[in-house]
Enzyme design. Structure first.
Site, PDB file in Angstrom:
ATOM      1  CG  HIS A  53      -1.716   1.248   1.292  1.00  0.00           C
ATOM      2  ND1 HIS A  53      -2.492   1.751   0.346  1.00  0.00           N
ATOM      3  CD2 HIS A  53      -1.798   1.976   2.425  1.00  0.00           C
ATOM      4  CE1 HIS A  53      -3.026   2.930   0.825  1.00  0.00           C
ATOM      5  NE2 HIS A  53      -2.697   3.052   2.164  1.00  0.00           N
TER       6      HIS A  53
ATOM      7  CG  HIS B 217       0.197   7.120   3.904  1.00  0.00           C
ATOM      8  ND1 HIS B 217       0.822   6.289   2.996  1.00  0.00           N
ATOM      9  CD2 HIS B 217      -0.985   6.589   4.275  1.00  0.00           C
ATOM     10  CE1 HIS B 217      -0.144   5.434   2.641  1.00  0.00           C
ATOM     11  NE2 HIS B 217      -1.415   5.454   3.319  1.00  0.00           N
TER      12      HIS B 217
ATOM     13  CD  GLU C 188      -4.794   6.260  10.832  1.00  0.00           C
ATOM     14  OE1 GLU C 188      -4.646   6.399   9.692  1.00  0.00           O
ATOM     15  OE2 GLU C 188      -5.920   5.863  11.396  1.00  0.00           O
ATOM     16  CG  ASP C 189      -2.607   1.591  10.031  1.00  0.00           C
ATOM     17  OD1 ASP C 189      -3.536   2.427  10.982  1.00  0.00           O
ATOM     18  OD2 ASP C 189      -2.614   1.806   8.944  1.00  0.00           O
TER      19      ASP C 189
ATOM     20  CG  ASP D  97     -21.104  15.472 -23.400  1.00  0.00           C
ATOM     21  OD1 ASP D  97     -22.164  14.708 -22.994  1.00  0.00           O
ATOM     22  OD2 ASP D  97     -20.967  16.292 -22.311  1.00  0.00           O
TER      23      ASP D  97
HETATM   24 MN    MN Z   1      -3.046   4.322   3.775  1.00  0.00          MN
END
Ligand code: MN
Length: 728
Positions: A48, A72, A76-77, A260
């Site tokens: 990921h 990132h 958090e994890d 369109d």
């Molecule tokens: Mn993520």
């Protein structure tokens, strides 16, 4: 699995001067920390962050952003904290990771659909660096691409959030391509049946559409060639599924009627005149549909989208759309803000005054002067809702406020009753003074007490006109109620002297008295009483008007004679309330309480006729009284007018508080909100850095005292309240 070296290579190509080793370090760190974690797809978790970094590298973002992509989810994890990130990767990446962690927290609270607009704005307002949003969008894109591995319910929730929050943010930042992919992925999971149906219909038409586009683009190419208008390339595009679906729904038409559905796109060199030249070519070759020409070049959309759109009638009679734009316009339409990084590089290199700068300048419509990347980010941030602050209720509802707003403003946004009865506030779980300014993302909890009232003090710090109006309204109402009460009492006193029964005079159906009020210009008796209370009218004059001159003179004379007998006390009020003082047998003398002893209601008192200042009332125990006895002819008998059991006693209280400003105001506010008199209040700071506030209050009994003490205790910042013994 994508390799880190492929990503490093992409970043190197776009940002040769960036520190590439940062990427490798971020990769190893992320690999180590996420080790053993598995995604719903069964792949190692590391896939990921790597995919997110790859998306960012494809957006041509810098090494810092791409490294942030790798890191990132670490805070958090995993067990890693921000301090560790700072040690390894420095402040810039730490700030970006921190921003991402905060966004993750917000997404967890807000689920209500109708507040999506506010959540979007709050996200943007919270973010100090637009790269946080770009990383978040890349993160969301990869999660959407792998959404099928999640359980249906979670799938739905994430798809809905993507539709409500992230696709519109991508749109706002001009990132057309990313927005399109997010929307189509979300659509697929939210309306799976419709998605399949449209996809199947499109697939059926694909050969036909492709042939048509091929023919059209070929013919446009020919015409451009014939008329010697330069172009970079001619593309065909098929409308995205979600856009088709929206159109089918809003216009209740079938797929054949979407004019369109397919469009040709002419990409010209970076000069606007080629766009208009190309438009001329198209209109020469095919008949334009009136009213379908849109010039987004002359007036770009809010998100800097620029393009010419026209619809023409094709050879077989069916309309089709042609879009015309320069390469740079195209790039901005597809990539939006992310296009900036490319042009930043261009600016650094040899192409100093070339077309790249022109595009930058159009970006500058948001950003004024662009000196370097940081300025760009700063000014971009300023442009995104600088005037607003977004806060949550404890239930997760978003409240939009102007900057500088306080919990009082917040309370009035919820409901005026909540504002009117607000007595305190917690922000993010901590008690705060009511004047605290709310920050983006704060969770604000308002404490109310049903009997509480707004305070005039609030007007000094509230920020919204809504709150201001409500408080002003309340204060005015309050003043009026008090004035009516005072006016009524003054009037009643005077009326009794004229042997009138005040209650009969003041009844609603006493038309004569109402006339008097009207004569003075007041519509209602209450208005007249308020005017008396304000001191605008004198009760005696009102009575004179009511009785008429003859009757008034007669009663007035009788009143005088009664007084002269000395049988009845003459009362003079020094102020309204229960500690009025009566001087026996003397009319029309000023009465005031002596400053030296300031006698309390119920105390034994004595009057002394001063020269020119009326009667001074002393406590019999006052040490000055002895000296006054030298002139016994000037001593007069006085007594309290109120009933003894209603007498107010002065009690001195000591409040221990936190050492901060506004404590006196808070405490005295709480006391006067209890409709309790304050004789004295003074503050000092104790050696232990606690605030000491001594306040002398007027109370009627112990029950009243307890109420006052409790109301002081409820003031934020007050630690303890005790009663001081001894004379107040
Ligand atoms: Mn993520």
């Amino acid at each position: 699995m994508i390799r880190i070296e492929d990503i490093v290579e992409k970043v190197r190509r776009n940002h040769p001067e960036d520190e590439l080793d940062l990427l490798r370090r971020a990769y190893f760190f992320s690999a180590r920390e996420h080790k053993g974690q598995v995604r719903a797809s069964g792949e190692p978790y590391l896939v990921h962050p790597l995919e997110v970094a790859n998306i960012l590298a494809d957006m041509r973002l810098d090494a810092i952003s791409v490294s942030t992509g790798l890191l990132h989810d670490v805070v958090e994890d995993t067990l890693v904290d921000l301090e560790t990130i700072r040690q390894y990767f420095g402040d810039e990446i730490t700030q970006l990771v921190d921003g991402l962690t905060k966004i993750a927290q917000i997404s967890n609270i807000s689920q209500e659909e109708q507040q999506a607009e506010n959540v979007r704005k709050m996200l943007l307002a919270m973010i100090k660096d637009v790269r946080v949003v770009l990383v978040k969008l890349a993160d969301r894109l990869h999660n959407m691409r792998t959404l099928q591995f999640l359980k249906p319910e979670k799938r739905r929730r994430i798809a809905q959030e993507t539709m409500d929050i992230y696709a519109p943010i991508a749109h706002r930042l001009g990132m057309g391509k990313l927005r399109g992919e997010l929307e189509d992925l979300a659509f697929q999971h939210l309306h799976t049946e419709d998605y399949r149906e449209i996809a199947a219909q499109l697939e059926k038409r694909r050969p036909e559409n492709e042939a048509f586009l091929k023919e059209m683009t070929g013919r446009i190419e020919e015409k451009m060639h014939d008329e010697e208008v330069p172009y970079v390339r001619i593309e065909g595009r098929v409308k995205r599924l979600y856009s088709i679906w929206k159109k089918l729904r809003s216009q209740a038409i079938s797929l054949d009627q979407v004019y369109d559905l397919v469009a040709a796109r002419i990409i010209t060199p970076n000069e606007v005149r080629y766009c208009y030249a190309a438009l001329g070519v198209v209109h020469n070759a095919w008949k334009p549909v009136p009213g379908r020409i849109k010039d987004w070049i002359a007036t770009p959309r809010d998100n800097l989208y620029q393009s010419l759109h026209t619809s023409v009638i094709g050879s077989k009679g069916q309309p089709f759309e042609v879009q015309i734009r320069t390469e740079e316009m195209h790039q901005i339409a597809e990539e939006g803000v992310a296009a900036h990084w490319k042009y930043k590089e261009g600016k650094r290199g040899a192409r100093d005054d070339d077309d790249a700068l022109k595009v930058l300048r159009s970006l500058v419509e948001w950003t004024q002067e662009v000196k370097d990347s940081k300025d760009f980010l700063d000014s971009l941030k300023l442009d995104l809702y600088p005037k607003d602050v977004y806060a949550f209720t404890p239930m997760g509802k978003v409240i939009q406020l102007p900057r500088g707003a306080t919990p009082i403003d917040f309370a009035y946004m919820i409901h005026s009753e909540v504002g009117n009865t607000c007595t305190g506030a917690r922000i993010n779980g901590r008690m705060v003074p009511l004047r605290t300014q709310i920050q983006n993302g704060d969770v604000v909890e308002i404490l109310t007490t049903p009997s509480a009232h707004p305070s005039r003090d609030w007007l000094n710090f509230i920020a919204t006109s809504r709150a201001r109006n409500r408080v002003r309204h309340w204060v005015a109402e309050q003043q009026r109620t008090e004035s009516i009460e005072i006016g009524r009492k003054l009037f009643e006193k005077e009326a009794t002297r004229f042997q009138l029964t005040p209650k009969k005079v003041l009844t609603d159906d006493n038309a004569e008295f109402k006339h008097v009020a009207n004569d003075y210009g007041y519509g209602r008796v209450d208005d007249l009483l308020a005017a008396i209370g304000y001191g605008k009218l004198i009760p005696r004059n009102v009575i004179a008007k009511y009785l008429g001159p003859e009757k008034f003179a007669e009663l007035d004379a009788r009143k005088e004679s009664r007084l002269r007998t000395g049988m009845q006390a003459v009362r003079r009020l020094i102020r309204m309330g229960d500690d009025a003082i009566v001087v026996r047998g003397v009319d029309d003398l000023l009465v005031q309480r002596a400053r030296c002893c300031n006698p309390l209601h119920g105390e034994e008192i004595i009057g002394y006729i001063t020269r020119g200042k009326g009667v001074a009332v002393h406590s019999k125990s006052c040490k000055n009284v002895q000296a006054l006895m030298v002139n016994p002819e000037r001593i007069v008998e006085v007594e309290w007018a109120g009933k003894p059991e209603k007498a107010a006693y002065a009690v001195k209280l000591l409040a221990t508080t936190e050492n901060r400003t506004g404590m006196i105001a808070g405490i005295t506010g709480a006391i006067s909100d209890m409709k309790t008199g304050i004789r004295d209040a003074r503050a000092s700071v104790a050696p232990n850095d606690r605030g000491r506030i001594e306040v002398t209050v007027e109370v009627f009994d112990v029950k009243h005292l307890d109420k006052v003490i409790n109301s002081i205790k409820s003031v934020p910042g007050v630690l303890d309240v005790e009663r001081l013994q001894g004379a107040a």
